[in-house]
Design an enzyme around this catalytic site. Structure first.
Site, PDB file in Angstrom:
ATOM      1  N   THR A 185       0.860  -1.182   0.000  1.00 55.87           N
ATOM      2  CA  THR A 185       0.000   0.000   0.000  1.00 55.87           C
ATOM      3  C   THR A 185       0.895   1.229   0.000  1.00 55.87           C
ATOM      4  O   THR A 185       1.954   1.234   0.627  1.00 55.87           O
ATOM      5  CB  THR A 185      -0.871   0.082   1.263  1.00 55.87           C
ATOM      6  OG1 THR A 185       0.012   0.128   2.388  1.00 55.87           O
ATOM      7  CG2 THR A 185      -1.796  -1.083   1.386  1.00 55.87           C
ATOM      8  N   GLU A 333      -5.919  -3.753   1.177  1.00 57.48           N
ATOM      9  CA  GLU A 333      -6.034  -4.743   2.261  1.00 57.48           C
ATOM     10  C   GLU A 333      -7.257  -5.645   2.088  1.00 57.48           C
ATOM     11  O   GLU A 333      -7.449  -6.590   2.820  1.00 57.48           O
ATOM     12  CB  GLU A 333      -6.140  -4.020   3.617  1.00 57.48           C
ATOM     13  CG  GLU A 333      -4.839  -3.411   4.110  1.00 57.48           C
ATOM     14  CD  GLU A 333      -4.581  -2.005   3.579  1.00 57.48           C
ATOM     15  OE1 GLU A 333      -5.181  -1.635   2.550  1.00 57.48           O
ATOM     16  OE2 GLU A 333      -3.782  -1.274   4.191  1.00 57.48           O
ATOM     17  N   LYS A 441     -12.536  18.383  12.065  1.00 60.47           N
ATOM     18  CA  LYS A 441     -13.196  18.390  13.373  1.00 60.47           C
ATOM     19  C   LYS A 441     -13.455  19.828  13.782  1.00 60.47           C
ATOM     20  O   LYS A 441     -12.545  20.541  14.178  1.00 60.47           O
ATOM     21  CB  LYS A 441     -12.321  17.659  14.388  1.00 60.47           C
ATOM     22  CG  LYS A 441     -12.117  16.214  13.967  1.00 60.47           C
ATOM     23  CD  LYS A 441     -11.364  15.399  14.977  1.00 60.47           C
ATOM     24  CE  LYS A 441     -11.236  13.964  14.509  1.00 60.47           C
ATOM     25  NZ  LYS A 441     -10.117  13.673  13.641  1.00 60.47           N
ATOM     26  N   TRP A 446     -18.003  16.582  13.247  1.00 59.90           N
ATOM     27  CA  TRP A 446     -17.188  16.221  12.095  1.00 59.90           C
ATOM     28  C   TRP A 446     -17.780  16.783  10.803  1.00 59.90           C
ATOM     29  O   TRP A 446     -18.997  16.693  10.573  1.00 59.90           O
ATOM     30  CB  TRP A 446     -17.098  14.690  11.970  1.00 59.90           C
ATOM     31  CG  TRP A 446     -16.222  14.052  13.000  1.00 59.90           C
ATOM     32  CD1 TRP A 446     -15.577  14.669  14.038  1.00 59.90           C
ATOM     33  CD2 TRP A 446     -15.894  12.662  13.097  1.00 59.90           C
ATOM     34  NE1 TRP A 446     -14.868  13.759  14.767  1.00 59.90           N
ATOM     35  CE2 TRP A 446     -15.037  12.517  14.222  1.00 59.90           C
ATOM     36  CE3 TRP A 446     -16.212  11.533  12.347  1.00 59.90           C
ATOM     37  CZ2 TRP A 446     -14.518  11.283  14.607  1.00 59.90           C
ATOM     38  CZ3 TRP A 446     -15.692  10.304  12.740  1.00 59.90           C
ATOM     39  CH2 TRP A 446     -14.853  10.181  13.857  1.00 59.90           C
TER      40      TRP A 446
HETATM   41  P1  AMP Z   1      -5.879   1.696  -1.757  1.00 64.38           P
HETATM   42  O1  AMP Z   1      -5.540   0.667  -0.765  1.00 64.38           O
HETATM   43  O2  AMP Z   1      -4.709   2.465  -2.245  1.00 64.38           O
HETATM   44  O3  AMP Z   1      -6.700   1.131  -2.858  1.00 64.38           O
HETATM   45  O4  AMP Z   1      -6.777   2.771  -1.023  1.00 64.38           O
HETATM   46  C1  AMP Z   1      -7.931   2.416  -0.326  1.00 64.38           C
HETATM   47  C2  AMP Z   1      -8.633   3.651   0.143  1.00 64.38           C
HETATM   48  O5  AMP Z   1      -9.107   4.399  -0.984  1.00 64.38           O
HETATM   49  C3  AMP Z   1      -9.876   3.384   0.950  1.00 64.38           C
HETATM   50  O6  AMP Z   1      -9.593   3.083   2.288  1.00 64.38           O
HETATM   51  C4  AMP Z   1     -10.629   4.686   0.785  1.00 64.38           C
HETATM   52  O7  AMP Z   1     -10.138   5.683   1.639  1.00 64.38           O
HETATM   53  C5  AMP Z   1     -10.293   5.083  -0.635  1.00 64.38           C
HETATM   54  N1  AMP Z   1     -11.380   4.680  -1.533  1.00 64.38           N
HETATM   55  C6  AMP Z   1     -11.448   3.591  -2.310  1.00 64.38           C
HETATM   56  N2  AMP Z   1     -12.593   3.575  -3.010  1.00 64.38           N
HETATM   57  C7  AMP Z   1     -13.275   4.681  -2.664  1.00 64.38           C
HETATM   58  C8  AMP Z   1     -14.541   5.241  -3.035  1.00 64.38           C
HETATM   59  N3  AMP Z   1     -15.334   4.673  -3.922  1.00 64.38           N
HETATM   60  N4  AMP Z   1     -14.902   6.397  -2.443  1.00 64.38           N
HETATM   61  C9  AMP Z   1     -14.113   7.009  -1.535  1.00 64.38           C
HETATM   62  N5  AMP Z   1     -12.916   6.543  -1.158  1.00 64.38           N
HETATM   63  C10 AMP Z   1     -12.500   5.399  -1.710  1.00 64.38           C
END
Ligand code: AMP
Length: 546
Positions: A185, A333, A441, A446
């Site tokens: 990640t 994850e 915040k 929030w």
């Molecule tokens: P990654 O592991 O790089 O794919 O990032 C995952 C994170 O991307 C998630 O925990 C979210 O914060 C964000 N994310 C993924 N899909 C969405 C979505 N449809 N809307 C908003 N945030 C998203």
């Protein structure tokens, strides 16, 4: 008493075996780094992935060894997906957009044995090779005629390596919990962390991608994978494609609006998957060239995830492309699928506007993923669409811990903290309101930065928007809206605030608006809020603020 059904392991090799048995002639179309469009079939991928397995064995690769790739979406990468994992090694897909120091860190952390790379990344490989401690050799994913002139130890040519091998190979009968692939990640703080998928998690996740209430990938579909194979296995679609026999179209390095549009048109793509940024580039190309996508394309659905799909994007795909946006949420994850925003029968009677209100949510879980939202003390919050809290997930394709890291990740019910903040409504639709660290915040309440950003990009003069919290004496934090205007458009601070009024709670309205030429993004195309917060650290809100 145990059941008497066969205990066949769920293996990645069984996916490509199935594709070869049932969809041998279905095409995989790739735009190559070398230039031309390449066409092959699941039958070819099946044959060549076995040659890859033989080649790796000849190189001395052992089960469990990590084999890295720095590659775009394409047929050779797909051969590695099946060949490497199928023989029991672990495919480590590296995101080339990470900082070079991060790539160096993860190659060493994963202890990669070989590194396969597309020609675009030859200079990067040449630069970093001396720092890679475990890599025994490199493989340029090309033919002899295009071999790069770089000075790295033990440089091999992919085509020579593969073609020298027999297509006869018996996939090992691995334990289905054997590690199959590894993806780091691109966290905004600290070192990247490795998520280690298994054969079982990958196959189960593929069922979810193919399920009707999942992504609904099937053999009738021609799917354009704009989502990269170097980031969460292109949302698992190469595996799911083999499971259902979907025709797959791989854009290679051509992620600009023109290249994506032409592939969609020429290959009659019905389903496209990607993050919002790539669709913004597509829209720009369509608008600048006054194209008629609804007439020219066969696109029916677009799956958008990775960051929130703005409402304006859903509307534009609907009106200009005649395509339905399926909003999805997940994370590295989680393999990555967590929720998919398909509609329910009751939504058929909704007006277009009401439907958009559902579509902008991230959707419902598919079987396999369980979600809960909790407060700061870990207490469950109601699923009423109003209460928002930390989003937690568990399931057979959710991580239990990071690679090479002993830190306990799960709560006492086995849930993983996603780091997102969300609401869940009575129908089970989840809506992300923020990342835990980005939520603003204000006076003990929030404010969702994502809601504000989505509302702001609905303005026709706004190309991109970010909202961050900036310190405030009375309210602790107040929102600052940072806007990239569309080229050739102008919009004032007051106009934007007036536009937002009524779209969000009055006390959520940003205290100020600043205009910038561009916003910082992470290697996976997400807004880099940490960097923005640093950039605006000394920013002072105007006196009249809140
Ligand atoms: P990654 O592991 O790089 O794919 O990032 C995952 C994170 O991307 C998630 O925990 C979210 O914060 C964000 N994310 C993924 N899909 C969405 C979505 N449809 N809307 C908003 N945030 C998203």
């Amino acid at each position: 008493m145990l059941g008497l059904m066969q205990n066949r392991p769920l293996l990645i090799s069984s996916l490509i075996e199935h594709a070869n048995a049932c969809h041998p002639g279905t095409e995989i179309v790739s735009r190559t780094v070398e230039g031309p469009i390449h066409r092959c079939t699941y039958g070819d991928i099946h044959r060549r992935s076995k040659q890859v397995a033989n080649a790796l064995t000849a190189l001395g690769v052992e089960p469990g060894d990590r084999i890295a790739t720095l590659a775009w979406n394409g047929y050779r990468h797909m051969e590695l997906y099946f060949g490497v994992s199928g023989m029991g090694a672990v495919l480590h897909t590296i995101n080339p957009r990470l900082f070079p120091e991060q790539i160096e860190y993860i190659v060493n952390h994963a202890e990669d044995q070989y590194l396969f790379f597309d020609l675009s990344f030859a200079p990067l490989v040449a630069k970093l090779a001396p720092a890679f401690r475990s890599v025994k050799g490199f493989v340029a994913m090309t033919d002899r005629a295009h071999m790069p002139a770089i000075d790295v130890p033990n440089l091999n040519c992919y085509e020579e390596l593969v073609e020298a091998q027999s297509p006869e190979y018996a996939w090992p009968a691995l334990d289905e919990n054997t590690a199959s692939s590894l993806c780091y990640t691109s966290g905004t703080t600290g070192h990247p962390k490795g998520v280690l998928y298994s054969h079982r998690s990958t196959v189960l996740h593929s069922f979810a991608v193919c399920a009707a209430d999942g992504i609904g990938l099937g053999s009738a579909e021609c799917a354009l994978l704009v989502v990269p194979m170097f980031h969460v296995n292109a949302w698992g679609t190469p595996y799911a494609g083999a499971m259902c026999g979907a025709r797959l179209v791989m854009p290679g390095p051509g992620l600009d609006g023109k290249s994506v549009y032409e592939l969609m048109r020429d290959e009659k793509v019905t389903l496209a998957l990607g993050v919002p940024t790539v669709w913004l580039m597509l829209f720009k190309h369509v608008d600048e060239n006054r194209l008629a996508p609804k007439r020219e394309l066969s696109l029916q659905r677009v799956v958008i995830g990775g960051s929130a799909a703005p409402q304006a994007m859903c509307e534009k795909f609907d009106s200009d492309f005649g395509a339905f946006v399926v909003h999805a949420w997940g994370m590295t994850e989680m393999s990555p699928l967590g929720t998919i925003c398909n509609l329910l029968p009751k939504h058929a009677s909704f007006t277009a506007r009401q439907r958009l209100d559902v579509q902008k949510k991230q959707g419902r879980t598919i079987f396999g993923v369980e979600l809960k939202i909790v407060d700061g003390e870990g207490r469950r919050l109601p699923h009423d669409g109003v209460a928002f809290g930390h989003l937690m997930a568990r399931g057979p394709w959710v991580t239990s811990g990071y690679f090479g890291d002993s830190e306990a990740l799960l709560d006492n019910e086995g849930y993983f903290d996603t780091g997102d903040v969300a609401t869940i409504d009575a129908d089970g639709y989840m809506q992300i309101t923020d990342r835990s660290k980005d939520v603003i915040k204000s006076g003990g309440e929030w404010i969702s930065s994502i809601d504000l950003e989505n509302a702001a990009v609905g303005h026709p003069a706004v190309a991109e928007a970010a909202v961050i919290g900036v310190p405030h004496e009375k309210w602790q934090e107040r929102p600052l809206l940072i806007v990239v205007p569309k080229q050739g458009h102008e919009v004032s601070h007051d106009e934007l605030l007036a536009f937002l009024e009524g779209k969000v709670a009055k006390w959520w309205l940003p205290d100020d608006v600043v205009f910038v030429d561009e916003l910082p993004h992470t290697a996976t195309g997400k807004l880099q809020k940490l960097k923005l917060r640093e950039q605006f650290r000394d920013y002072r809100l105007p006196e009249r603020a809140a």
